[in-house]
Write an enzyme that holds these catalytic residues in place. Structure first.
Site, short mmCIF file in Angstrom:
data_model
loop_
_atom_site.label_atom_id
_atom_site.label_comp_id
_atom_site.label_asym_id
_atom_site.label_seq_id
_atom_site.Cartn_x
_atom_site.Cartn_y
_atom_site.Cartn_z
N HIS A 1 0.83 -1.21 0.00
CA HIS A 1 0.00 0.00 0.00
C HIS A 1 0.87 1.26 0.00
O HIS A 1 0.57 2.24 -0.68
CB HIS A 1 -0.89 0.06 1.25
CG HIS A 1 -1.83 -1.10 1.42
ND1 HIS A 1 -1.70 -2.03 2.43
CD2 HIS A 1 -2.92 -1.47 0.71
CE1 HIS A 1 -2.70 -2.90 2.35
NE2 HIS A 1 -3.45 -2.61 1.32
N ASP B 1 -3.49 -7.44 -7.34
CA ASP B 1 -4.88 -7.79 -7.65
C ASP B 1 -5.09 -7.54 -9.14
O ASP B 1 -5.72 -6.55 -9.53
CB ASP B 1 -5.83 -6.96 -6.79
CG ASP B 1 -5.60 -7.20 -5.31
OD1 ASP B 1 -6.17 -8.15 -4.78
OD2 ASP B 1 -4.80 -6.47 -4.70
P1 AMP Z 1 -6.42 -3.82 -0.41
O1 AMP Z 1 -6.23 -2.98 0.81
O2 AMP Z 1 -5.97 -5.24 -0.23
O3 AMP Z 1 -7.79 -3.68 -1.01
O4 AMP Z 1 -5.42 -3.24 -1.50
C1 AMP Z 1 -5.42 -1.87 -1.83
C2 AMP Z 1 -4.49 -1.66 -3.00
O5 AMP Z 1 -3.18 -2.09 -2.65
C3 AMP Z 1 -4.90 -2.47 -4.25
O6 AMP Z 1 -4.68 -1.65 -5.40
C4 AMP Z 1 -3.95 -3.63 -4.20
O7 AMP Z 1 -3.68 -4.20 -5.47
C5 AMP Z 1 -2.70 -2.97 -3.64
N1 AMP Z 1 -1.80 -3.97 -3.07
C6 AMP Z 1 -2.11 -4.90 -2.12
N2 AMP Z 1 -1.03 -5.69 -1.88
C7 AMP Z 1 -0.05 -5.25 -2.70
C8 AMP Z 1 1.29 -5.67 -2.93
N3 AMP Z 1 1.85 -6.69 -2.28
N4 AMP Z 1 2.01 -5.00 -3.86
C9 AMP Z 1 1.46 -3.96 -4.55
N5 AMP Z 1 0.21 -3.52 -4.37
C10 AMP Z 1 -0.53 -4.15 -3.46
#
Ligand code: AMP
Length: 284
Positions: free
Chosen positions: A37, A150
Site C-alpha cells: 500500500h 490484484d
Molecule cells: P487492499 O487494501 O488489499 O484492497 O489493496 C489496496 C491496494 O493495494 C490495491 O490496489 C492492491 O492491489 C494494492 N496492493 C495490495 N497488496 C499489494 C502488494 N503486495 N504490492 C502492490 N500492491 C498491493
C-alpha cells in the site's frame, strides 16, 4: 496529515486543494497497511501534488462466508504508516456514510469478471466496482494507483474507468514482496507460522513457470500443470485456481507476452493470490 470520516469534509478539503491548481492522487485501500500500500502512496506522492488514501473495508465486496468481520482493522497504526509515506489526507468513512441505508445502484462489469477471482467470488467485483466508482465520484482524483497484486481488479478498474468516462489516469504499480518472495497482503496476518512458510510455494511456483517460459515452453497447459504439481507437493495447500489468461481474462492456450499467469490457493482458511504478467521483468 488529516483523517476525515465524511464525504462533505473530503469534498471541502479537495475543493480548496484544487483551487490552488494542485493535482490529486488517490490510493484506495481497505487498511491494515503494508509496504505494498505504501508503495502506491509513494508513487502518488511522486506524480501528484496531493495524495488521498481511502481506508474502507467494503462490505459489499465480501461473500457471505468470507472474512469481512475479522478483516484486520487498526486505523491508528495505518495513520502513522500513511503519514510516513507522504499521504496528505485519509478518508476513513463508516459503512453507512458510503453505503447509505438503501443502495439501489450498482456498477457491474461484463466478461472481465467471469474468470479467476470473479468466478470464484460471485458478486465480488460488482462490490468493488460500485464502491470504487463512488470513491472516484467523491474524490475526483487526477490519478488513481492500483497494485498488480490484484491483477484482475486492475484490468477491471481500467475498463470501468474507460467505459464510464471517469477522467482519471489509472496507474498500475508492481507487486511488493517480502524478502522470501511472499507477496505482501493484509491477509498474511491470518497465517500460522507453518502456513506462512507453506505459502512460499506461491512465488516458488510462479518462479518455476517463469523459468519454463524463459526456456521456451509456451504451452499454457504444460505450464499450468507444472505449477499445480509444485503446489500439490505442499500438503496444506488447496488450489482454488491456476490459470493463464489474456487481457480479457479469457483462458489462453499459449504463454504469450502480455498474458497473465494467475494463481489462488488456500492455506487453511486463508486464500492467497499471486500472479505475473508474461514478458514483464519479475523480481522474486
Ligand atoms: P487492499 O487494501 O488489499 O484492497 O489493496 C489496496 C491496494 O493495494 C490495491 O490496489 C492492491 O492491489 C494494492 N496492493 C495490495 N497488496 C499489494 C502488494 N503486495 N504490492 C502492490 N500492491 C498491493
Amino acid at each position: 496529515m488529516t483523517t476525515v470520516k465524511t464525504i462533505t469534509e473530503v469534498r471541502k478539503i479537495l475543493k480548496e486543494v484544487r483551487s490552488k491548481g494542485k493535482t490529486v492522487g488517490f490510493v484506495p485501500t481497505m487498511g491494515a497497511l503494508h509496504e505494498g500500500h505504501l508503495a502506491l502512496a509513494r508513487e502518488s506522492k511522486k506524480n501528484c501534488d496531493y495524495t488521498v488514501m481511502s481506508i474502507f473495508v467494503n462490505p459489499i465486496q465480501f461473500g457471505p462466508n468470507e472474512d469481512f468481520n475479522r478483516y484486520p482493522r487498526d486505523i491508528k497504526r495505518d495513520e502513522t504508516l500513511a503519514a510516513g509515506a507522504g499521504v496528505d489526507l485519509i478518508f476513513n468513512p463508516e459503512v453507512p456514510e458510503i453505503i447509505g441505508d438503501n443502495l439501489l445502484t450498482f456498477v457491474d462489469i461484463n466478461k472481465l469478471q467471469d474468470n479467476l477471482c470473479g468466478a470464484k467470488r460471485p458478486g465480488h467485483f460488482r462490490g468493488v466496482c460500485t464502491i470504487v466508482s463512488k470513491l472516484f465520484n467523491i474524490i475526483a482524483p487526477d490519478m488513481a494507483f492500483f497494485g498488480k497484486k490484484d491483477i484482475q481488479q486492475l484490468y477491471i478498474i481500467k475498463k470501468m474507468t474507460k467505459d464510464l468516462n471517469f477522467a482519471i489516469n489509472i496507474v498500475p504499480c508492481d507487486i511488493v514482496r517480502d524478502n522470501d518472495g511472499l507477496a505482501l497482503s493484509s491477509r498474511n496476518v491470518y497465517l500460522s507460522h507453518e502456513e506462512r512458510s507453506d505459502a512460499l510455494v506461491l512465488s516458488r511456483s510462479l518462479k518455476l513457470a517463469v523459468d519454463l517460459i524463459e526456456n521456451g515452453e509456451r504451452r499454457a497447459g504444460v505450464i499450468i500443470g507444472a505449477i499445480e504439481n509444485n503446489i500439490k507437493k505442499v500438503k496444506t495447500a488447496v488450489i482454488d485456481y491456476v490459470k493463464i489468461v489474456n487481457e480479457n481474462m479469457e483462458d489462453a492456450d499459449t504463454a504469450a507476452d502480455g498474458n497473465i499467469t494467475a494463481i489462488a490457493v488456500f492455506f487453511g482458511k486463508t486464500r492467497l493470490i499471486d500472479n505475473f504478467i508474461i514478458g514483464e521483468k519479475i523480481c522474486f
